[in-house]
Write a protein that holds these residues in place. Structure first.
Motif, PDB file in Angstrom:
ATOM      1  N   PRO A  34       0.726  -1.340  -0.182  1.00 57.20           N
ATOM      2  CA  PRO A  34       0.137   0.491   0.147  1.00 57.20           C
ATOM      3  C   PRO A  34       1.141   1.386   0.008  1.00 57.20           C
ATOM      4  O   PRO A  34       0.094   2.493  -0.495  1.00 57.20           O
ATOM      5  CB  PRO A  34      -0.614   0.026   1.276  1.00 57.20           C
ATOM      6  N   ALA A  35       2.043   1.292   0.931  1.00 61.60           N
ATOM      7  CA  ALA A  35       3.145   2.923   1.129  1.00 61.60           C
ATOM      8  C   ALA A  35       3.408   2.947  -0.800  1.00 61.60           C
ATOM      9  O   ALA A  35       3.468   4.603  -0.678  1.00 61.60           O
ATOM     10  CB  ALA A  35       3.958   2.667   1.193  1.00 61.60           C
ATOM     11  N   ARG A  36       3.893   2.239  -1.253  1.00 66.97           N
ATOM     12  CA  ARG A  36       3.824   1.955  -2.159  1.00 66.97           C
ATOM     13  C   ARG A  36       3.018   2.609  -3.612  1.00 66.97           C
ATOM     14  O   ARG A  36       3.270   3.216  -4.694  1.00 66.97           O
ATOM     15  CB  ARG A  36       5.094   0.562  -3.418  1.00 66.97           C
ATOM     16  N   ALA A  37       2.041   2.296  -4.194  1.00 64.46           N
ATOM     17  CA  ALA A  37       0.843   2.281  -4.452  1.00 64.46           C
ATOM     18  C   ALA A  37       0.418   3.521  -4.232  1.00 64.46           C
ATOM     19  O   ALA A  37       0.110   4.308  -4.743  1.00 64.46           O
ATOM     20  CB  ALA A  37      -0.369   0.909  -4.108  1.00 64.46           C
ATOM     21  N   ARG A  38       0.168   4.083  -3.410  1.00 63.00           N
ATOM     22  CA  ARG A  38      -0.081   4.966  -2.752  1.00 63.00           C
ATOM     23  C   ARG A  38       1.089   6.066  -3.263  1.00 63.00           C
ATOM     24  O   ARG A  38       0.836   6.785  -3.860  1.00 63.00           O
ATOM     25  CB  ARG A  38      -0.186   5.650  -1.306  1.00 63.00           C
ATOM     26  N   ASN A  39       2.577   6.346  -2.772  1.00 62.42           N
ATOM     27  CA  ASN A  39       3.698   6.655  -3.185  1.00 62.42           C
ATOM     28  C   ASN A  39       3.903   6.568  -4.701  1.00 62.42           C
ATOM     29  O   ASN A  39       4.220   8.583  -5.293  1.00 62.42           O
ATOM     30  CB  ASN A  39       5.102   6.386  -2.381  1.00 62.42           C
ATOM     31  N   ALA A  40       3.298   5.890  -5.939  1.00 64.33           N
ATOM     32  CA  ALA A  40       3.964   6.011  -7.263  1.00 64.33           C
ATOM     33  C   ALA A  40       2.513   5.792  -8.133  1.00 64.33           C
ATOM     34  O   ALA A  40       2.933   6.169  -9.468  1.00 64.33           O
ATOM     35  CB  ALA A  40       4.383   4.718  -7.702  1.00 64.33           C
ATOM     36  N   GLY A  41       1.204   6.342  -7.162  1.00 65.66           N
ATOM     37  CA  GLY A  41       0.014   6.141  -8.338  1.00 65.66           C
ATOM     38  C   GLY A  41      -0.224   4.925  -8.825  1.00 65.66           C
ATOM     39  O   GLY A  41      -0.846   4.435  -9.456  1.00 65.66           O
ATOM     40  N   ASP A  42       0.388   3.197  -7.988  1.00 60.47           N
ATOM     41  CA  ASP A  42       0.494   2.280  -8.749  1.00 60.47           C
ATOM     42  C   ASP A  42      -0.628   1.676  -8.451  1.00 60.47           C
ATOM     43  O   ASP A  42      -0.628   0.701  -7.214  1.00 60.47           O
ATOM     44  CB  ASP A  42       1.548   1.140  -8.549  1.00 60.47           C
ATOM     45  N   GLU A  43      -2.037   1.511  -9.406  1.00 61.73           N
ATOM     46  CA  GLU A  43      -3.300   1.400  -8.154  1.00 61.73           C
ATOM     47  C   GLU A  43      -2.852   0.240  -8.480  1.00 61.73           C
ATOM     48  O   GLU A  43      -3.737  -1.216  -7.307  1.00 61.73           O
ATOM     49  CB  GLU A  43      -4.165   1.240  -9.108  1.00 61.73           C
ATOM     50  N   LYS A  44      -2.542  -1.284  -8.657  1.00 61.71           N
ATOM     51  CA  LYS A  44      -2.982  -3.131  -8.649  1.00 61.71           C
ATOM     52  C   LYS A  44      -1.586  -3.134  -7.816  1.00 61.71           C
ATOM     53  O   LYS A  44      -1.682  -4.140  -6.661  1.00 61.71           O
ATOM     54  CB  LYS A  44      -1.667  -3.663 -10.473  1.00 61.71           C
ATOM     55  N   GLN A  45      -0.996  -2.278  -7.141  1.00 64.80           N
ATOM     56  CA  GLN A  45       0.133  -2.530  -5.855  1.00 64.80           C
ATOM     57  C   GLN A  45      -0.483  -2.386  -4.324  1.00 64.80           C
ATOM     58  O   GLN A  45      -0.458  -3.321  -3.532  1.00 64.80           O
ATOM     59  CB  GLN A  45       1.344  -1.614  -5.507  1.00 64.80           C
ATOM     60  N   TRP A  46      -2.309  -2.301  -4.450  1.00 57.37           N
ATOM     61  CA  TRP A  46      -3.243  -2.541  -3.514  1.00 57.37           C
ATOM     62  C   TRP A  46      -4.145  -3.846  -3.052  1.00 57.37           C
ATOM     63  O   TRP A  46      -4.273  -3.689  -2.318  1.00 57.37           O
ATOM     64  CB  TRP A  46      -4.599  -1.107  -4.108  1.00 57.37           C
ATOM     65  N   TYR A  47      -2.890  -4.648  -4.476  1.00 56.41           N
ATOM     66  CA  TYR A  47      -4.443  -5.760  -4.025  1.00 56.41           C
ATOM     67  C   TYR A  47      -3.193  -7.059  -4.136  1.00 56.41           C
ATOM     68  O   TYR A  47      -2.064  -6.814  -4.951  1.00 56.41           O
ATOM     69  CB  TYR A  47      -5.265  -5.500  -5.435  1.00 56.41           C
ATOM     70  N   HIS A  48      -3.885  -7.744  -3.542  1.00 56.51           N
ATOM     71  CA  HIS A  48      -3.190  -9.629  -3.599  1.00 56.51           C
ATOM     72  C   HIS A  48      -3.319  -9.966  -4.874  1.00 56.51           C
ATOM     73  O   HIS A  48      -4.827 -10.365  -5.153  1.00 56.51           O
ATOM     74  CB  HIS A  48      -2.974 -10.668  -3.008  1.00 56.51           C
ATOM     75  N   HIS A  49      -2.727 -10.572  -6.321  1.00 55.45           N
ATOM     76  CA  HIS A  49      -3.163 -11.156  -6.996  1.00 55.45           C
ATOM     77  C   HIS A  49      -4.159 -12.375  -6.656  1.00 55.45           C
ATOM     78  O   HIS A  49      -4.523 -12.919  -7.433  1.00 55.45           O
ATOM     79  CB  HIS A  49      -1.692 -11.581  -7.728  1.00 55.45           C
ATOM     80  N   VAL A  50      -4.386 -13.041  -5.943  1.00 54.09           N
ATOM     81  CA  VAL A  50      -4.933 -13.986  -5.287  1.00 54.09           C
ATOM     82  C   VAL A  50      -6.356 -13.417  -5.455  1.00 54.09           C
ATOM     83  O   VAL A  50      -7.003 -14.685  -6.012  1.00 54.09           O
ATOM     84  CB  VAL A  50      -4.365 -14.710  -3.893  1.00 54.09           C
TER      85      VAL A  50
END
Length: 566
Positions: free
Chosen positions: A188-204
């Protein structure tokens, strides 16, 4: 931090494991493979953070609250090469230029599983800063640290926590990774900092996100290496070996297609039950590093099994080559090497010539299964760089042995380069003026030293393979007119001079070092050496020597004999 490796450009890659089971809380750099441009003259010397909300510097970073942080502006030479990794325990860079990463999978009871950006009232992804003061019954949050800012009067604190999904367990995986790859573990920290939506989720929990899945491997896997030997008919060459923690060694035959299944087979279970990391060793051996003790376990091929794949050679007593260590080295310096194989001294023969891609190498020592030597820096202009070269050995009885596509000369920088005259293009550095530089005198340039007048820094831009080699050369050569910092200690290394002075045989006491740096004395292992006027390193070429029995083996491989009785 876990395992690390280098690429062919000299960049360092470090496995930064995740802090959590499935994504919360992480910091900006965790759960990824980090790239460090160690030869970038502007490389940041430390990782600095700011609070995401206030952009104020973090004076004493604490990973407990790491997902409040963002990287500070101006960080140079440190980047996240691949993301979405849980506990990425180890990685390796193959002879084909491929990067393989192993990752331990999640365990159901060990922490919350992130599955989406904050959904609280008034929240956006940018509002996320975990460790809210407001407890949540379904999140393991023992600290409830205060927010790094004051909630304005009249406003209620927002519950800007990520969405938590159902818990599950998952297998370990191996990835053939690449720059920019994402492998499915949330941050979540990297998703927020980089604006990368996919990193809010676990692929499973969110299988439609873009990620590279890799392949399942036995749990828990803690080491990975490439098998480079041509023994057993070359059937294992270029395959990947993994070490299962305190268990077996597996070999993996990975398909070119990510969607195809891999082959996973047990290579050996005879590991001693303490194995953690794994490395490829000389003559098709496998080196295991112990988990509990300062010990190495060396697994060697069975002689009878090798003979089955070498029936003709064994019948004739012909030599065979298996491998070379290391498999790459800088074109501009001496490269010591070890060739592994069999029957190098059978029938009274001796190895007399080694050729690497047409470049002649010096044979220094040998026995029946090993040849040691040096590829000399003097032939650097003849060394074809950037491709795997054949190795040929010619013996005294005119027999030959060939090892195809086995060694690579590199043009990657090996010493700190001056920033002046160098421009970055496509992530690499140009070097201007090399054609005008006197390459016969080379030592490292160190930053922040007070070089004395007359120090010839231009010809000192490139370094010897080690500071000690440079110290020995400079201490006994009249043309050496600059200083090099080597290090201060009882082993006799310190720094070089700018003017000729008598060689000092022993390092000064700790605390005296900085005083001597203001003077002109030299220090190194060259005590008693005669001053020479030439521009070649110290030492004379020695004729090859046979290595006899265990004594010879231990002389060349002392680390492997450290625990032998007697």
């Amino acid at each position: 931090m876990n395992g690390m490796h280098f690429d062919n450009e000299g960049n360092l890659y470090v496995n930064a494991g995740s802090q959590t089971n499935a994504g919360w809380p992480e910091s900006h750099l965790t759960g990824g493979l980090l790239k460090i441009e160690v030869h970038n003259p502007n490389l940041s010397r430390k990782i600095e953070y700011v609070y995401h909300k206030t952009r104020e510097p973090v004076e004493n970073p604490n990973q407990v609250e790491g997902d409040r942080y963002d990287l500070a502006d101006g960080m140079t030479g440190i980047s996240i090469w691949a993301t979405g990794l849980r506990n990425n325990y180890d990685s390796t860079y193959s002879t084909k230029g491929e990067t393989y990463i192993i990752m331990n999978g999640p365990n159901q009871p060990l922490g919350p599983f992130v599955n989406g950006e904050p959904r609280g009232t008034g929240c956006t992804a940018a509002d996320f800063d975990t460790w809210d003061e407001i407890p949540q019954y379904n999140v393991r949050n023992p600290l409830y640290l205060p927010k790094p800012y004051t909630v304005p009067n009249g406003e209620q604190p927002k519950e800007c926590q990520p969405v938590i999904g159902p818990a599950f367990s998952g297998p370990d995986r191996i990835f053939r990774s690449f720059e920019g790859a994402h492998h499915g573990h949330p941050n979540p920290a990297r998703a927020r900092n980089a604006g990368d939506e996919k990193q809010w989720y676990h692929h499973v929990l969110r299988p439609d996100i873009e990620y590279t899945p890799g392949w399942e491997i036995p749990s828990s896997t803690t080491g990975v290496t490439e098998y480079r030997g041509t023994c057993f008919g070359g059937k294992l060459r270029d395959d990947i070996l993994v070490s299962r923690w305190r268990d077996a060694v597996y070999f993996l035959d990975l398909p070119d297609n990510e969607n195809a299944d891999e082959t996973v087979e047990v290579l050996t279970s005879d590991t001693g039950g303490q194995n953690l990391d794994i490395m490829y060793g000389p003559a098709c051996s496998i080196v295991l590093i112990s988990f509990l003790k300062d010990e190495l376990t060396i697994i060697t091929p069975d002689e009878a099994s090798l003979d089955k794949f070498e029936a003709d050679e064994a019948a004739m007593g012909d030599p065979v080559l298996y491998d070379i260590l290391p498999w790459r080295g800088p074109a501009r310096y001496d490269v010591p090497f070890t060739l592994g194989g069999r029957r190098f001294t059978s029938n009274g023969r001796e190895p007399v010539r080694v050729s690497v891609g047409g470049v002649e190498a010096e044979v220094a020592a040998y026995d029946d299964t090993r040849i040691e030597g040096v590829m000399g820096e003097g032939q650097k202009n003849d060394k074809p760089a950037g491709k795997l070269l054949d190795i040929r050995v010619i013996f005294s009885d005119h027999s030959q042995a060939l090892l195809p596509a086995a060694f690579m000369f590199l043009e990657a920088p090996t010493g700190r380069q001056k920033e002046e005259g160098r421009q970055k293009k496509d992530g690499k550095y140009d070097e201007k003026g090399d054609e005008d530089r006197d390459e016969t005198v080379r030592c490292f340039i160190e930053e922040n030293l007070d070089y004395a007048p007359g120090a010839d820094l231009e010809v000192a831009t490139h370094g010897y393979p080690s500071y000690l080699d440079c110290a020995d050369w400079c201490a006994a050569t009249e043309e050496c007119n600059y200083w090099v910092h080597v290090g201060l200690g009882d082993d006799g290394m310190c720094f070089l001079k700018s003017d000729r002075e008598p060689v000092v045989g022993k390092a000064p006491k700790a605390g005296d070092g900085w005083k001597i740096m203001a003077g002109n004395k030299s220090c190194g292992h060259a005590a008693g050496a005669d001053v020479n006027s030439g521009k070649k390193p110290l030492g004379k070429s020695k004729r090859p020597r046979p290595l006899q029995g265990l004594q010879g083996f231990c002389k060349s491989w002392p680390i492997l004999c450290a625990k032998l009785p007697g």
